[in-house]
Design a protein around this motif. Sequence first.
Motif, PDB file in Angstrom:
ATOM      1  N   TYR A   1     -28.309 143.102  28.254  1.00 24.72           N
ATOM      2  CA  TYR A   1     -27.422 142.665  28.934  1.00 24.72           C
ATOM      3  C   TYR A   1     -26.560 141.497  28.126  1.00 24.72           C
ATOM      4  CZ  TYR A   1     -29.910 144.472  32.951  1.00 24.72           C
ATOM      5  OH  TYR A   1     -31.006 145.039  33.850  1.00 24.72           O
ATOM      6  N   THR A   2     -26.802 141.617  26.935  1.00 23.80           N
ATOM      7  CA  THR A   2     -26.229 140.511  25.973  1.00 23.80           C
ATOM      8  C   THR A   2     -24.823 141.304  25.604  1.00 23.80           C
ATOM      9  OG1 THR A   2     -26.993 141.746  23.984  1.00 23.80           O
ATOM     10  CG2 THR A   2     -28.256 139.908  24.835  1.00 23.80           C
ATOM     11  N   ASP A   3     -23.822 140.479  25.164  1.00 27.23           N
ATOM     12  CA  ASP A   3     -22.753 140.801  24.787  1.00 27.23           C
ATOM     13  C   ASP A   3     -21.979 140.191  23.620  1.00 27.23           C
ATOM     14  OD1 ASP A   3     -20.116 141.887  24.683  1.00 27.23           O
ATOM     15  OD2 ASP A   3     -19.351 141.445  26.450  1.00 27.23           O
ATOM     16  N   SER A   4     -21.210 140.737  22.707  1.00 21.09           N
ATOM     17  CA  SER A   4     -20.693 139.905  21.669  1.00 21.09           C
ATOM     18  C   SER A   4     -19.315 139.702  21.597  1.00 21.09           C
ATOM     19  CB  SER A   4     -21.089 140.685  20.374  1.00 21.09           C
ATOM     20  OG  SER A   4     -20.500 139.959  19.085  1.00 21.09           O
ATOM     21  N   TYR A   5     -19.059 138.184  21.220  1.00 20.20           N
ATOM     22  CA  TYR A   5     -17.499 138.009  21.356  1.00 20.20           C
ATOM     23  C   TYR A   5     -16.467 138.532  20.351  1.00 20.20           C
ATOM     24  CZ  TYR A   5     -13.612 134.721  21.359  1.00 20.20           C
ATOM     25  OH  TYR A   5     -12.208 134.335  21.518  1.00 20.20           O
TER      26      TYR A   5
ATOM     27  N   PRO B   1     -20.609 131.406  21.395  1.00 18.21           N
ATOM     28  CA  PRO B   1     -19.765 132.500  21.961  1.00 18.21           C
ATOM     29  C   PRO B   1     -20.548 133.654  22.590  1.00 18.21           C
ATOM     30  CG  PRO B   1     -18.986 131.837  19.956  1.00 18.21           C
ATOM     31  CD  PRO B   1     -20.058 131.211  19.938  1.00 18.21           C
ATOM     32  N   ASP B   2     -21.431 134.184  21.878  1.00 15.47           N
ATOM     33  CA  ASP B   2     -22.248 135.485  22.427  1.00 15.47           C
ATOM     34  C   ASP B   2     -23.251 134.949  23.444  1.00 15.47           C
ATOM     35  OD1 ASP B   2     -21.087 136.754  20.268  1.00 15.47           O
ATOM     36  OD2 ASP B   2     -22.641 137.350  19.265  1.00 15.47           O
ATOM     37  N   ALA B   3     -23.663 133.839  23.273  1.00 16.56           N
ATOM     38  CA  ALA B   3     -24.478 133.391  24.364  1.00 16.56           C
ATOM     39  C   ALA B   3     -23.582 133.274  25.914  1.00 16.56           C
ATOM     40  CB  ALA B   3     -25.164 131.932  24.158  1.00 16.56           C
ATOM     41  N   ILE B   4     -22.482 132.745  25.770  1.00 16.03           N
ATOM     42  CA  ILE B   4     -21.518 132.574  27.055  1.00 16.03           C
ATOM     43  C   ILE B   4     -21.352 134.001  27.464  1.00 16.03           C
ATOM     44  CG2 ILE B   4     -19.106 132.001  27.675  1.00 16.03           C
ATOM     45  CD1 ILE B   4     -19.306 129.555  25.322  1.00 16.03           C
ATOM     46  N   LEU B   5     -20.833 134.774  26.862  1.00 13.61           N
ATOM     47  CA  LEU B   5     -20.681 136.263  27.404  1.00 13.61           C
ATOM     48  C   LEU B   5     -21.957 136.938  27.841  1.00 13.61           C
ATOM     49  CD1 LEU B   5     -18.025 137.669  24.875  1.00 13.61           C
ATOM     50  CD2 LEU B   5     -17.492 136.674  27.188  1.00 13.61           C
TER      51      LEU B   5
ATOM     52  N   LYS C   1     -13.130 127.289  25.170  1.00 17.69           N
ATOM     53  CA  LYS C   1     -12.186 127.743  26.166  1.00 17.69           C
ATOM     54  C   LYS C   1     -11.843 129.074  26.277  1.00 17.69           C
ATOM     55  CE  LYS C   1      -7.834 126.640  28.643  1.00 17.69           C
ATOM     56  NZ  LYS C   1      -7.689 128.007  28.796  1.00 17.69           N
ATOM     57  N   LYS C   2     -11.557 129.559  25.046  1.00 15.97           N
ATOM     58  CA  LYS C   2     -10.992 131.176  24.913  1.00 15.97           C
ATOM     59  C   LYS C   2     -12.268 131.968  25.390  1.00 15.97           C
ATOM     60  CE  LYS C   2      -7.489 130.623  21.461  1.00 15.97           C
ATOM     61  NZ  LYS C   2      -6.883 131.008  20.092  1.00 15.97           N
ATOM     62  N   VAL C   3     -13.319 131.514  25.044  1.00 14.58           N
ATOM     63  CA  VAL C   3     -14.702 132.449  25.227  1.00 14.58           C
ATOM     64  C   VAL C   3     -15.193 132.321  26.945  1.00 14.58           C
ATOM     65  CG1 VAL C   3     -17.054 132.910  24.849  1.00 14.58           C
ATOM     66  CG2 VAL C   3     -15.649 131.746  22.901  1.00 14.58           C
ATOM     67  N   TYR C   4     -15.010 131.221  27.432  1.00 17.56           N
ATOM     68  CA  TYR C   4     -14.950 131.091  28.755  1.00 17.56           C
ATOM     69  C   TYR C   4     -13.925 131.672  29.294  1.00 17.56           C
ATOM     70  CZ  TYR C   4     -18.816 127.741  28.402  1.00 17.56           C
ATOM     71  OH  TYR C   4     -20.023 127.063  28.255  1.00 17.56           O
ATOM     72  N   ASP C   5     -12.549 131.687  29.095  1.00 15.82           N
ATOM     73  CA  ASP C   5     -11.621 132.473  29.606  1.00 15.82           C
ATOM     74  C   ASP C   5     -11.860 133.867  29.856  1.00 15.82           C
ATOM     75  OD1 ASP C   5     -10.061 130.367  30.201  1.00 15.82           O
ATOM     76  OD2 ASP C   5      -8.798 130.578  28.147  1.00 15.82           O
ATOM     77  N   LEU C   6     -12.311 134.403  28.677  1.00 10.19           N
ATOM     78  CA  LEU C   6     -12.817 136.017  28.468  1.00 10.19           C
ATOM     79  C   LEU C   6     -14.044 136.365  29.531  1.00 10.19           C
ATOM     80  CD1 LEU C   6     -12.464 138.672  27.435  1.00 10.19           C
ATOM     81  CD2 LEU C   6     -14.045 137.855  25.486  1.00 10.19           C
ATOM     82  N   ALA C   7     -14.859 135.482  29.668  1.00 11.00           N
ATOM     83  CA  ALA C   7     -16.170 135.519  30.465  1.00 11.00           C
ATOM     84  C   ALA C   7     -15.720 135.663  31.829  1.00 11.00           C
ATOM     85  CB  ALA C   7     -17.223 134.554  30.111  1.00 11.00           C
ATOM     86  N   GLU C   8     -14.661 134.803  32.336  1.00 12.73           N
ATOM     87  CA  GLU C   8     -14.397 134.687  33.725  1.00 12.73           C
ATOM     88  C   GLU C   8     -13.598 136.052  33.763  1.00 12.73           C
ATOM     89  OE1 GLU C   8     -14.257 130.075  35.150  1.00 12.73           O
ATOM     90  OE2 GLU C   8     -12.243 131.154  34.756  1.00 12.73           O
ATOM     91  N   LYS C   9     -12.678 136.456  33.150  1.00 12.25           N
ATOM     92  CA  LYS C   9     -11.653 137.524  33.488  1.00 12.25           C
ATOM     93  C   LYS C   9     -12.445 138.743  33.237  1.00 12.25           C
ATOM     94  CE  LYS C   9      -7.746 139.954  31.481  1.00 12.25           C
ATOM     95  NZ  LYS C   9      -6.677 139.740  30.399  1.00 12.25           N
TER      96      LYS C   9
END
Length: 327
Positions: free
Chosen positions: A206-210, A221-225, A102-110
Amino acid sequence: MKHFNILFLLLFSSLLSAHYNDCDFKNKNYEDICHTVVKHGVSYKYANEFLLSYFKTQKFDEVSWRYLQPSKIKYHREKEKEANNVLVKYVPKMVVNLKKYKKVYDLAEKKYGVNREIIAAILLKETKLGKIKPTHDAFIVFNTIVVRTKPKTSREKWLLKMGKTNMASIIEHCYKEGVTPEQCNLPSSYAGAVGIPQFMPNSFAYTDSYKGKVADITKMPDAILSVAKFLHIKAKFDTLIDFSKMPNVPKVEAAWYKYDFQNENASFCYEKSRSGKIYQCFTKDREELQYMKKYVQKIMRYNNSSNYAVGVMRLAYDAHKLLEGKQ
């Protein structure tokens, strides 16, 4: 055999000790790749060692080469709808994943304005949320393409260019990672796609690290972002979908599949291609589908297939309803 081993070791050690200051190869494509990576900061020595490595450039992926032939590509496209239908039963697993991270998805949306349900749906379609483990080596996949492709047709020319850009991206990635060519092993699909979100190496930018400095897309987490960042940059995805504005996506999906079957040149979103090819557009003049169409177009930047994009939207829609307790 003993003499062969000694000869091989001498040859290998001579390669490691050689001094390289140019991109002189018998293979013109290797020269192009070498010049590209050097231009991007890779040393001549590293580029030469990589492109002269027996373990990287003298091995070929026969399975990958067979699957990439036109007849097999057509087969995989035909199977796309069947795959979408099968994945619907995994939506509860998507919801578990959405709650766990959830925290990672919250960050991705924000940070990127991409719905968590869309991200999770893509990860489900690509590798069943990381459950499907890759069995190929990305560099060997692309090297096979580059060595064997004879660029006569437009598809073959595209295939060769794609292979070269991805080989260059892998070399640059491993150089930055500080690993030797023999240590540079990127497990991939038969098409050379890497990690949980199945990024092509030329999309590593285009990758991003949590939490870390360098993204590891084999980690959730990194896959999500990374999926969120890719859609944000490549597809201008910056506004969250309001699912209350969506039509009944399962019904639309079923109607689309029927339409696609009945029309040879069907497209969910487009009336014609960039080259001028005319499509039978499913959403043309259908006002009730325009909101959905807008986001399906964005998802198609991840995978240029109407069936893929509509399938992702269906999975995301179902997950959203399940999260709301309406399903």
